[in-house]
Design an enzyme around this catalytic site. Sequence first.
Site, PDB file in Angstrom:
ATOM      1  N   GLN A  73      83.522  18.475  36.611  1.00 20.25           N
ATOM      2  CA  GLN A  73      83.474  17.444  37.622  1.00 20.25           C
ATOM      3  C   GLN A  73      82.929  16.101  37.305  1.00 20.25           C
ATOM      4  O   GLN A  73      82.512  15.102  37.829  1.00 20.25           O
ATOM      5  CB  GLN A  73      82.621  17.842  38.730  1.00 20.25           C
ATOM      6  N   SER A  74      83.223  15.943  35.984  1.00 18.21           N
ATOM      7  CA  SER A  74      82.565  14.690  35.344  1.00 18.21           C
ATOM      8  C   SER A  74      83.381  13.536  35.763  1.00 18.21           C
ATOM      9  O   SER A  74      84.664  13.187  35.805  1.00 18.21           O
ATOM     10  CB  SER A  74      83.047  14.669  33.696  1.00 18.21           C
ATOM     11  N   ASN A  75      82.706  12.500  36.576  1.00 20.80           N
ATOM     12  CA  ASN A  75      83.310  11.159  37.016  1.00 20.80           C
ATOM     13  C   ASN A  75      83.437  10.187  35.887  1.00 20.80           C
ATOM     14  O   ASN A  75      84.424   9.788  35.898  1.00 20.80           O
ATOM     15  CB  ASN A  75      82.175  10.558  37.745  1.00 20.80           C
TER      16      ASN A  75
END
Length: 326
Positions: A73-75
């Site tokens: 879920q890395s932005n």
Amino acid sequence: MVLENKFDLGFFPTPLHKLKNLSEQYKGYDIYIKRDDQTGLASGGNKTRKLEYLIQEAINNNCDTVITGGAQQSNHCRQTAAACVVAGLECDLVLGGNEPKIFNGNILLSHLLGAKIHFSAENRRGEDMNLLKHELKSKGKKPYMIPYGGSNGTGAMGFVNAVKELQNQLIKQDIIVEYIFFASSSGGTLAGLTLGKELYGLSAELIPINIDKIEIHGSGLEEKILKIIQDGKKLLNLNRNYSSDDIKLIRNYDKSGYGVIRQNEKNAINELAINEGILLDPVYSGRAFYGMMDFLKNEKIPLNSTVLFWHTGGLSAIFEYATSLK
Ligand SMILES: *Cc1c(COP(=O)(O)O)cnc(C)c1O
């Protein structure tokens, strides 16, 4: 000048405005928000500022591919994927965990943005990026590697520049901010703000709310961040000396671990949503906002202060946490 050597990716300045309803409720505090959730690059976030400098460096080095890594879920990875599209570069992402059955949130967006996704099991901080770099090189590619979170001296320039942007807005709107709260993880944001504060004479105190309790690569997080500051300092030809005492991470709110959503984060999301119609993410900005509200509720900073919450984005991750939030 190093600060001008950037590739435009976002819409700046991001809005700065008052949280009127919350300022009414928290008597004794004036609360403002800086909207880096609105940087504009494929749903925004703080990494856009760093990427303007990193992508320019990739172009200057004649690279054709960008490698970076992080959690699923890395932005940062999602914004890197979008930045690569804009700049005409290929994008390879090294994401922790195994391939999920259903792509949701940021990993879905990174996929839609055309990034090539590699899975690295328990390594969720880009530990396997070097391996991939060698592999791509052997195939004749010219990869440019962006560290975890885009946090190095070059990336930090984005937040040096952001201080100048903020100063201009504060002057225009006639506001004096005394405390700036924000989510801190890989430290590039904190490093850039620290350097920018010195360069542009910003008097506000930085209050970085630490998100991820695990230390990076075994060394203390403060040392890691100090290194980013030292590298950035060289790029800027700044004279001031820094030590780890200059890095005052607030570690009171990271205890449940990275990406674990508890009542704190839920309360924060709920409070800002129902009072101001603004959404936070559960991993970073939600945790940091909880920290700020705790400071205000318990008067950990003096009454009659003006505070700023720097919204660093992250909303696209929220759908992955649906079951923790309702
Ligand atoms: C990456 C990120 C942060 C932390 O920024 P660092 O520069 O890594 O400390 C905060 N909020 C969001 C939403 C992020 O994606």
